[in-house]
Design a protein around this motif. Structure first.
Motif, mmCIF file in Angstrom:
data_model
loop_
_atom_site.group_PDB
_atom_site.id
_atom_site.type_symbol
_atom_site.label_atom_id
_atom_site.label_comp_id
_atom_site.label_asym_id
_atom_site.label_seq_id
_atom_site.Cartn_x
_atom_site.Cartn_y
_atom_site.Cartn_z
ATOM 1 N N LEU A 3 0.835 -1.148 0.303
ATOM 2 C CA LEU A 3 -0.034 -0.186 0.576
ATOM 3 C C LEU A 3 0.994 1.086 0.329
ATOM 4 O O LEU A 3 -0.059 1.887 0.551
ATOM 5 C CB LEU A 3 -0.765 0.300 1.099
ATOM 6 N N LYS A 4 1.802 0.723 -0.965
ATOM 7 C CA LYS A 4 3.467 2.507 -0.236
ATOM 8 C C LYS A 4 1.905 3.496 -1.419
ATOM 9 O O LYS A 4 2.052 2.741 -2.409
ATOM 10 C CB LYS A 4 4.211 2.197 -0.937
ATOM 11 N N GLY A 5 1.801 3.949 -0.929
ATOM 12 C CA GLY A 5 1.824 5.542 -2.151
ATOM 13 C C GLY A 5 0.256 6.069 -1.557
ATOM 14 O O GLY A 5 -0.052 6.870 -2.054
ATOM 15 N N LYS A 6 -0.567 4.860 -1.158
ATOM 16 C CA LYS A 6 -2.088 4.815 -0.796
ATOM 17 C C LYS A 6 -2.747 5.293 0.502
ATOM 18 O O LYS A 6 -1.421 5.623 1.267
ATOM 19 C CB LYS A 6 -2.795 3.320 -0.541
ATOM 20 N N THR A 7 -3.760 6.471 0.712
ATOM 21 C CA THR A 7 -4.153 6.889 1.986
ATOM 22 C C THR A 7 -5.464 6.513 2.385
ATOM 23 O O THR A 7 -6.600 6.219 1.389
ATOM 24 C CB THR A 7 -3.764 8.608 1.082
ATOM 25 N N ALA A 8 -5.502 6.503 3.592
ATOM 26 C CA ALA A 8 -6.779 5.372 3.552
ATOM 27 C C ALA A 8 -7.507 6.657 5.046
ATOM 28 O O ALA A 8 -6.599 7.355 5.456
ATOM 29 C CB ALA A 8 -6.081 4.347 4.670
ATOM 30 N N VAL A 9 -8.571 6.285 5.385
ATOM 31 C CA VAL A 9 -9.726 6.746 6.037
ATOM 32 C C VAL A 9 -10.047 5.904 7.296
ATOM 33 O O VAL A 9 -11.080 5.025 6.325
ATOM 34 C CB VAL A 9 -10.189 8.343 5.716
ATOM 35 N N VAL A 10 -10.081 5.701 7.912
ATOM 36 C CA VAL A 10 -10.426 4.981 9.013
ATOM 37 C C VAL A 10 -11.760 5.192 10.007
ATOM 38 O O VAL A 10 -11.168 6.197 10.832
ATOM 39 C CB VAL A 10 -9.401 3.451 9.429
ATOM 40 N N THR A 11 -12.780 5.039 9.585
ATOM 41 C CA THR A 11 -13.362 5.497 11.554
ATOM 42 C C THR A 11 -13.705 5.106 12.212
ATOM 43 O O THR A 11 -13.690 3.239 12.579
ATOM 44 C CB THR A 11 -15.317 5.731 10.812
ATOM 45 N N GLY A 12 -13.664 5.581 13.274
ATOM 46 C CA GLY A 12 -13.645 4.572 14.868
ATOM 47 C C GLY A 12 -12.353 4.116 14.900
ATOM 48 O O GLY A 12 -12.484 2.849 15.280
ATOM 49 N N ALA A 13 -11.472 4.996 14.592
ATOM 50 C CA ALA A 13 -9.822 3.846 14.453
ATOM 51 C C ALA A 13 -9.379 4.545 15.085
ATOM 52 O O ALA A 13 -8.029 3.147 15.660
ATOM 53 C CB ALA A 13 -9.147 5.057 13.682
#
Ligand SMILES: NC(=O)C1=CN([C@@H]2O[C@H](COP(=O)(O)OP(=O)(O)OC[C@H]3O[C@@H](n4cnc5c(N)ncnc54)[C@H](O)[C@@H]3O)[C@@H](O)[C@H]2O)C=CC1
Ligand SMILES: CCCCCC(=O)/C=C/[C@H]1[C@H](O)CC(=O)[C@@H]1CCCCCCC(=O)O
Length: 256
Positions: A3-13
């Motif tokens: 996942l290098k270079g990828k961006t994630a958003v996690v809710t309830g993180a």
């Protein structure tokens, strides 16, 4: 570093399964924005992640999935900092049969709200670059849990929404994959506080639990399923059930 270079958003993180999802995404090279209503736990986790991965790899925002304003602000700050969003994980959820309207608000309306904001940023038809949305449902989205009819209803809604959005995305060319994971019992605060949050059907908890529930899993076991759905580009509209001893992609009847 898949996942290098990828961006994630996690809710309830900040805690539980969301924390484990955040960790597996970071371990595999992604940058992660953590959203949670629990500011103390969120800031504590962010500090630990700074030490392990470096400050620039993560962001934390106090964000309630019941607030469109807070979600939009968090997504915009993520794009401003990380230059895009590739992965959204709708994990925030509660089990509270006493406050059943709140359970519907967080588990269903909150998840739909975040998904629609994600579409605004990621939909290829709006100039986005596509990506993937993973929803955390539950085995309660596949089978009735008699002690928790409202929680059951919310998780069935998550499964239905995921499948419909996957079909809409492939029909319309949004460039987004939508999948869900359906865990059985996982060792988190949600389960530790379960008995306090059951409502008028709480008398059904003990008998059913004894007859059917296997070993409670570690949150990392669910994070591994999420990682599989994030990285396998062939998956869209899949519902992955996870129990202690097995995992299984579900099949559903086709009506036409
Ligand atoms: N623990 C279990 O056995 C299972 C849990 N799930 C689902 O997994 C997800 C995560 O659950 P757990 O980690 O067990 O729970 P948890 O209670 O340990 O953690 C949930 C996190 O979500 C945050 N949160 C709660 N309401 C929020 C809101 N309105 N906006 C933003 N953040 C919010 C909490 O502050 C907390 O950090 C939930 O959707 C739950 O329904 C599914 C199957 C089994
Ligand atoms: C939410 C736990 C309630 C436990 C009592 C209960 O009614 C158990 C029902 C089981 C049913 O017979 C088949 C199952 O798989 C149920 C147990 C698993 C429930 C896990 C829900 C976990 C969650 O999403 O928080």
């Amino acid at each position: 570093m898949a996942l290098k270079g990828k961006t994630a958003v996690v809710t309830g993180a900040a805690l539980g399964i969301g924390k484990a999802i955040t960790e597996i995404l970071l371990q595999n090279g992604a940058k992660v924005t953590l959203l949670d209503i629990n500011e103390t736990a969120g800031k504590t986790l962010k500090e630990a992640l700074n030490k392990q991965y470096g400050e620039e790899r993560s962001l934390f925002f106090e964000c309630n999935v019941e607030s469109e304003e807070q979600i939009k602000a968090a997504f915009q700050s993520t794009v401003d900092t990380f230059r895009g969003i590739d992965i959204v994980c709708n994990n925030a959820g509660i089990l509270n049969e006493k406050q059943w309207e709140k359970t519907v608000s967080v588990n269903v309306m909150g998840l739909i709200r975040v998904s629609y904001v994600a579409l605004e940023y990621m939909n290829k038809l709006n100039g986005g670059k596509g990506g993937t949305v993973i929803n955390v449902a539950s085995v309660a989205g596949l089978t009735p849990v008699p002690a928790c009819p409202v929680y059951t209803a919310t998780k069935h809604a998550v499964v239905g929404f995921t499948r419909a959005m996957a079909a809409a995305s492939s029909a319309s060319g949004y460039g987004l994959r939508f999948n869900a994971v359906c865990p059985s019992l996982v060792k988190t605060d949600l389960i530790a506080s379960l008995m306090d949050n059951l409502g008028q059907f709480s008398h059904l908890a003990y008998a059913t639990q004894c007859s059917s529930v296997q070993r409670a899993m570690n949150p990392s076991e669910i994070a591994e399923c999420v990682f599989e759905l994030v990285t396998d580009k062939a998956k869209n509209g899949e519902i992955l059930m996870k129990e202690a001893s097995m995992k299984k992609y579900m099949t559903f009847p086709t009506l036409i």
